[in-house]
Design an enzyme around this catalytic site. Structure first.
Site, PDB file in Angstrom:
ATOM      1  N   PRO A  88     -40.078  27.297  -8.097  1.00 54.14           N
ATOM      2  CA  PRO A  88     -38.960  27.676  -7.277  1.00 54.14           C
ATOM      3  C   PRO A  88     -38.142  28.927  -7.440  1.00 54.14           C
ATOM      4  CG  PRO A  88     -38.727  25.465  -8.440  1.00 54.14           C
ATOM      5  CD  PRO A  88     -39.901  26.155  -9.153  1.00 54.14           C
ATOM      6  N   GLY A  94     -38.355  32.105 -13.668  1.00 51.75           N
ATOM      7  CA  GLY A  94     -39.192  33.074 -13.888  1.00 51.75           C
ATOM      8  C   GLY A  94     -40.236  33.151 -12.884  1.00 51.75           C
ATOM      9  N   SER A  96     -40.632  35.397 -10.351  1.00 56.45           N
ATOM     10  CA  SER A  96     -41.194  36.570 -10.249  1.00 56.45           C
ATOM     11  C   SER A  96     -42.161  37.282 -11.155  1.00 56.45           C
ATOM     12  CB  SER A  96     -40.041  37.931  -9.855  1.00 56.45           C
ATOM     13  OG  SER A  96     -39.251  37.892 -11.136  1.00 56.45           O
ATOM     14  N   ASP A 139     -39.394  36.612 -19.338  1.00 56.53           N
ATOM     15  CA  ASP A 139     -40.258  35.907 -18.516  1.00 56.53           C
ATOM     16  C   ASP A 139     -41.511  36.248 -18.447  1.00 56.53           C
ATOM     17  OD1 ASP A 139     -37.461  35.138 -18.140  1.00 56.53           O
ATOM     18  OD2 ASP A 139     -37.538  35.233 -15.969  1.00 56.53           O
TER      19      ASP A 139
END
Ligand code: PMV
Length: 310
Positions: A88, A94, A96, A139
């Site tokens: 999502p 994370g 991206s 991330d």
């Protein structure tokens, strides 16, 4: 065509307090971004949204990564890039970074470059700078290496934690979108104004993370759950919860989770619950029938890897 997948992430303990030097724990999860690279003129195509326009953040991030990679070694910049993600967007999982890590891995593989995961992580971090003004790097590091990480003041430490197969995490997406930067600024202002009171809360958050590390290593799920609730309470204290976050925490625990908390920036976003798998289907079904968007994840211990195109 060369394809790679990389996992999303969840912050398990310590968000927000980490901004002022407390430790935090995050882990990679079994929701993936997939990127495939093939010869062709430069184009970025998303399975979800179609052709990605030149001015968009995703396009610029991809371009920046490819350009950076080519400053290290020469490779073909005329590539067609296909992206597909089940993570999502805008919920603190994370998405991206997972795309950037999968892209870096697929691109380096496509180029027959000799590389290690450290380089993949470095390239992805470069792309993350296009998406977030000041990415912490957590991330992309989790998407690259997988597993559990402790991080503090920009230093990442891979943890030797492996949970048993009998537990997993439920993730409830509130679908309330928020801007992490704005919430972080508000928390910092609150700290300035009430630091005599809040210093103790920040100390508690640090101690909590150390205790959580022990419980995670010992697979003491009751204790991990209790610490998740304590952590949620501390996040409530610094004003980053929302009535929907609190409601979902109560529901998850009331239905049998060991513990639950908001995860990430707060004021919506996602709520996570640690659950025994024998209960998870029932809890998921009940929440879904009450209108909540819920899904199950396990920790991903592998990080980015090549996959067949299918
Ligand atoms: O927006 P998220 O879920 O990736 O998490 C933000 C975590 C904070 O601690 C609130 C901010 C930060 O940079 O660590």
């Amino acid at each position: 065509m060369t394809c790679s997948i990389a996992p999303g992430k969840i912050i398990l303990f310590g968000e927000h307090f980490v901004v002022k030097g407390a430790p935090a724990i995050g882990f990679a999860v079994s929701k993936y971004a997939k990127v495939c690279v093939e010869d062709g003129y430069f184009q970025v195509i998303s399975k979800q949204t179609g052709n990605i326009e030149q001015g968009s953040v995703l396009y610029r991030a991809v371009k920046r990564l490819i350009t950076y990679a080519n400053s290290i070694f020469k490779c073909d910049e005329d590539v067609r890039i296909l992206v597909d993600s089940e993570i999502p967007v805008g919920s603190g999982m994370g998405s991206s970074a997972a795309l950037s890590v999968a892209l870096a891995h697929a691109y380096l593989t496509h180029c027959n470059a000799s590389f290690d995961k450290k380089l993949v992580n470095e390239l992805a971090y470069e792309a993350e700078k296009e998406v977030h003004s000041k990415p912490s790097g957590i991330d992309n590091t989790l998407a690259t290496f997988g597993g559990f990480l402790k991080y503090r003041s920009g230093v990442f430490e891979k943890l030797d934690i492996r949970l048993g197969d009998e537990v997993g995490f439920l993730v409830v997406n509130t679908n309330l979108k928020r801007q992490t930067g704005i919430i972080v600024e508000e928390v910092l202002r609150l700290y300035e104004k009430y630091h005599e009171v809040l210093e103790n809360v920040y100390t508690a958050a640090s101690v909590l993370v150390e205790k959580a590390l022990k419980s995670l290593r010992e697979r003491d799920y009751e204790s991990i759950g209790r610490l998740m609730l304590l952590n949620h309470g501390l996040l409530w204290t610094i004003g980053v919860s929302h009535e929907i976050n609190d409601l979902i925490v109560h529901k998850l625990v009331g239905k049998g989770c060991y513990g639950a908390k908001l995860s990430g920036a707060g004021r919506g976003g996602i709520v996570i619950g640690l659950v025994n798998k024998s209960l998870s289907t029932r809890i998921e079904e009940e929440l879904r029938s009450e209108g909540f968007q819920v899904f199950r994840v396990n920790p991903d211990y592998e990080g980015v890897r090549s996959v067949e195109d299918n």
